[in-house]
Design an enzyme around this catalytic site. Structure first.
Site, PDB file in Angstrom:
ATOM      1  N   ASP A  34       0.704  -1.288   0.100  1.00  0.00           N
ATOM      2  CA  ASP A  34      -0.051  -0.136   0.022  1.00  0.00           C
ATOM      3  C   ASP A  34       1.059   1.258   0.126  1.00  0.00           C
ATOM      4  OD1 ASP A  34      -2.742  -1.046   0.362  1.00  0.00           O
ATOM      5  OD2 ASP A  34      -1.908  -1.762   2.074  1.00  0.00           O
ATOM      6  N   ASP A 175      -9.988  -5.920  -1.071  1.00  0.00           N
ATOM      7  CA  ASP A 175      -9.136  -5.438  -0.170  1.00  0.00           C
ATOM      8  C   ASP A 175      -9.765  -4.515   0.989  1.00  0.00           C
ATOM      9  OD1 ASP A 175      -6.872  -4.282   1.020  1.00  0.00           O
ATOM     10  OD2 ASP A 175      -6.553  -2.890  -0.458  1.00  0.00           O
TER      11      ASP A 175
HETATM   12  C1  DX5 Z   1      -5.628  -0.527   2.681  1.00  0.00           C
HETATM   13  C2  DX5 Z   1      -5.212  -1.867   3.109  1.00  0.00           C
HETATM   14  C3  DX5 Z   1      -6.217  -2.315   3.998  1.00  0.00           C
HETATM   15  C4  DX5 Z   1      -5.563  -3.642   4.948  1.00  0.00           C
HETATM   16  C5  DX5 Z   1      -6.220  -4.795   4.878  1.00  0.00           C
HETATM   17  O1  DX5 Z   1      -5.669  -0.655   1.057  1.00  0.00           O
HETATM   18  O2  DX5 Z   1      -4.732  -2.951   2.311  1.00  0.00           O
HETATM   19  O3  DX5 Z   1      -7.454  -2.793   3.626  1.00  0.00           O
HETATM   20  O4  DX5 Z   1      -4.175  -3.801   5.026  1.00  0.00           O
HETATM   21  O5  DX5 Z   1      -6.345  -5.398   6.197  1.00  0.00           O
HETATM   22  P1  DX5 Z   1      -7.236  -5.391   7.213  1.00  0.00           P
HETATM   23  O6  DX5 Z   1      -7.909  -6.949   7.182  1.00  0.00           O
HETATM   24  O7  DX5 Z   1      -6.938  -4.944   8.389  1.00  0.00           O
HETATM   25  O8  DX5 Z   1      -8.867  -4.472   6.606  1.00  0.00           O
HETATM   26 ZN    ZN Z   2      -4.462  -2.056  -0.353  1.00  0.00          ZN
END
Ligand code: DX5
Ligand code: ZN
Length: 219
Positions: A34, A175
């Site tokens: 990210d 995601d």
């Molecule tokens: C943002 C990230 C989050 C995260 C996913 O784009 O990719 O969505 O790391 O993990 P959790 O399960 O904590 O939502």
């Molecule tokens: Zn992401």
């Protein structure tokens, strides 16, 4: 085939080399990185130096989620291979078509990401330029949020739209809050790639290999 993408921002940031090695042992298909700019989303996490460092120690393809305004500005900052995906948000760039072309010109795969409120129909004119569609199941920027209520229906709509318009080969990634339960339901709606963060893979005290195996089993 269903695939798992591990959210690197949820890994142990002080032991990244070990985290990546553990994810390799767990048989993870992609590393989801990210990238944020504090403007497109109200947070800043990982950066391009980390991407380039990971490339030196791992062969797992990267799935780079660009949560930045005008992502085209940063394409030259990453040294990537042909299996790596650079995914940009529809909402982040008025010339997203050109940006997707630039990513392909760089030799990488492309991804198009949609925020929860962005209709799936916007992919229609960009399908030829997109190797993957990322449906955000939370508003992007932070781990640990709750999946938005329309996520299942939206995933179903996106799968139907792609299938009926000759783009059945484009995988859908989801995601945000991909727990075992949400993953199972999203899989039924047509999701193919699952970004695993704090909801399923990075659980303190739990072995990641075991979590990944359990996740595959529910899909
Ligand atoms: C943002 C990230 C989050 C995260 C996913 O784009 O990719 O969505 O790391 O993990 P959790 O399960 O904590 O939502
Ligand atoms: Zn992401």
């Amino acid at each position: 085939m269903k695939q798992l993408s591990a959210s690197v921002m949820c890994a142990d940031l002080l032991n990244m080399e070990k985290a990546v090695a553990d994810l390799e042992k767990a048989g993870i298909d992609y590393l989801h990185v990210d990238i944020m700019d504090g403007s497109f989303v109200p947070n800043i996490t990982l950066g391009f130096d980390l991407i380039n460092a990971i490339k030196k120690v791992s062969n797992i393809p990267l799935d780079i989620h660009m949560m930045v305004q005008q992502p085209v500005r940063f394409l030259d900052s990453m040294h990537l291979g042909t299996e790596d995906i650079v995914c940009v948000h529809y909402e982040s760039d008025v010339h997203v078509h050109r940006t997707l072309e630039q990513i392909r010109k760089k030799g990488c795969k492309t991804g198009l990401a949609l925020n929860p409120q962005t209709p799936v129909s916007c992919v229609q004119h960009l399908s030829d330029y997109t190797d993957m569609l990322l449906i955000m199941t939370v508003s992007p920027g932070f781990a640990g949020q709750k999946m938005f209520t329309g996520a299942l229906e939206k995933t179903k709509q996106a799968r139907a739209l792609l299938d009926s318009s000759g783009y059945a080969h484009i995988p859908i990634e989801v995601d945000g809050n991909i727990s075992f339960e949400n993953g199972k339901n999203l899989s039924k709606c047509g999701a193919d790639i699952f970004v695993l963060g704090t909801s399923s893979l990075f659980i303190p005290g739990k072995d990641m290999k075991q979590s990944a195996e359990e996740f595959r089993a529910v899909l």
